[in-house]
Design a protein around this motif. Structure first.
Motif, PDB file in Angstrom:
ATOM      1  N   ALA A  56      42.470  36.664  45.622  1.00 35.69           N
ATOM      2  CA  ALA A  56      41.667  37.331  44.583  1.00 35.69           C
ATOM      3  C   ALA A  56      41.423  36.397  43.404  1.00 35.69           C
ATOM      4  CB  ALA A  56      42.369  38.605  44.116  1.00 35.69           C
ATOM      5  N   ARG A  57      42.463  35.674  42.977  1.00 42.07           N
ATOM      6  CA  ARG A  57      42.323  34.757  41.844  1.00 42.07           C
ATOM      7  C   ARG A  57      41.333  33.646  42.165  1.00 42.07           C
ATOM      8  NH1 ARG A  57      44.169  29.999  41.397  1.00 42.07           N
ATOM      9  NH2 ARG A  57      45.839  30.269  42.934  1.00 42.07           N
ATOM     10  N   ALA A  60      37.688  34.829  42.257  1.00 40.78           N
ATOM     11  CA  ALA A  60      37.195  35.039  40.889  1.00 40.78           C
ATOM     12  C   ALA A  60      36.906  33.707  40.212  1.00 40.78           C
ATOM     13  CB  ALA A  60      38.209  35.846  40.076  1.00 40.78           C
ATOM     14  N   GLU A  61      37.802  32.739  40.364  1.00 41.54           N
ATOM     15  CA  GLU A  61      37.603  31.433  39.723  1.00 41.54           C
ATOM     16  C   GLU A  61      36.445  30.661  40.334  1.00 41.54           C
ATOM     17  OE1 GLU A  61      42.332  30.631  38.662  1.00 41.54           O
ATOM     18  OE2 GLU A  61      41.324  29.316  40.089  1.00 41.54           O
ATOM     19  N   GLY A  64      33.153  33.714  40.856  1.00 38.48           N
ATOM     20  CA  GLY A  64      32.942  34.742  39.844  1.00 38.48           C
ATOM     21  C   GLY A  64      32.892  36.165  40.359  1.00 38.48           C
ATOM     22  N   LEU A  65      33.481  36.416  41.522  1.00 43.99           N
ATOM     23  CA  LEU A  65      33.469  37.755  42.097  1.00 43.99           C
ATOM     24  C   LEU A  65      34.840  38.408  41.999  1.00 43.99           C
ATOM     25  CD1 LEU A  65      31.538  37.101  45.441  1.00 43.99           C
ATOM     26  CD2 LEU A  65      30.623  38.088  43.329  1.00 43.99           C
ATOM     27  N   THR A  66      34.849  39.692  41.679  1.00 43.72           N
ATOM     28  CA  THR A  66      36.063  40.491  41.765  1.00 43.72           C
ATOM     29  C   THR A  66      35.990  41.227  43.086  1.00 43.72           C
ATOM     30  OG1 THR A  66      36.135  40.751  39.368  1.00 43.72           O
ATOM     31  CG2 THR A  66      37.409  42.324  40.677  1.00 43.72           C
ATOM     32  N   CYS A  95      37.592  40.290  52.725  1.00 48.34           N
ATOM     33  CA  CYS A  95      37.222  40.692  51.361  1.00 48.34           C
ATOM     34  C   CYS A  95      35.882  41.405  51.336  1.00 48.34           C
ATOM     35  CB  CYS A  95      37.258  39.492  50.426  1.00 48.34           C
ATOM     36  SG  CYS A  95      38.935  38.876  50.162  1.00 48.34           S
ATOM     37  N   GLN A 107      32.230  27.680  40.113  1.00 48.24           N
ATOM     38  CA  GLN A 107      33.158  26.873  39.326  1.00 48.24           C
ATOM     39  C   GLN A 107      32.685  25.426  39.480  1.00 48.24           C
ATOM     40  OE1 GLN A 107      37.117  26.574  40.960  1.00 48.24           O
ATOM     41  NE2 GLN A 107      38.016  26.553  38.919  1.00 48.24           N
TER      42      GLN A 107
END
Length: 165
Positions: A56-57, A60-61, A64-66, A95, A107
């Motif tokens: 998950a981290r 996101a990094e 840019g998705l949760t 996911c 990123q």
């Protein structure tokens, strides 16, 4: 335990990645600027994290998705990578699906591009072990069965290890 014992224990690096598809079933891949081949969104598991947290981290990094980190699809053991001093154990999680027009925020320190790829298209941009993980992840999502990919397994020969539900 003695220091002699611990010197005989295998050391591994662990990573976690996301299997994300669009509405057409194409997989989201990213193009790292520090290696030749594309890869899944994901990365190394930090100290104190478990694989799903790292997945998950990293998603996101990197993009840019949760995402909701779902079922574990594959576990693979990869050794002999020139840029990693130890074997790598990679956990790939389901996911889910996103629309192909979902905004992606790369990123830029690590990634040059992203795209959605069919299995056939992905074979041209992924390293061999990553392509086998992609095939196994797609099959595991469809079957509901976790797949282990041992080192040097022939294409399509990952071992099914148990039902997930």
């Amino acid at each position: 335990m003695s220091d002699d014992f611990w010197s005989t224990v295998n050391r591994v690096v662990t990573g976690a990645s996301a299997y994300i598809t669009d509405e057409r079933g194409r997989v989201l891949l990213v193009d790292p600027n520090y290696r030749e081949h594309w890869s899944f969104p994901g990365g190394m598991i930090d100290a104190g994290e478990h694989p799903a947290q790292a997945c998950a981290r990293e998603v996101a990094e990197e993009v840019g998705l949760t995402v909701e980190v779902g079922r574990l699809l594959t576990v693979s053991w990869v050794h002999g990578l020139s840029h990693v001093p130890y074997p790598v154990v990679l956990f790939t999680f389901d996911c889910g699906e996103i629309a192909s027009d979902t905004p992606i925020t790369l990123q830029t320190e690590e990634l040059d591009d992203y795209g959605f790829f069919t299995l056939e298209e992905a074979e041209r941009v992924l390293a061999g072990h990553a392509y086998e993980r992609l095939r196994a992840s797609a099959a595991a999502r469809d079957s509901g069965v976790l797949t282990y990919l041992p080192p040097g397994s022939p294409p399509g020969q990952g071992g099914l290890v148990g039902e997930q539900g």
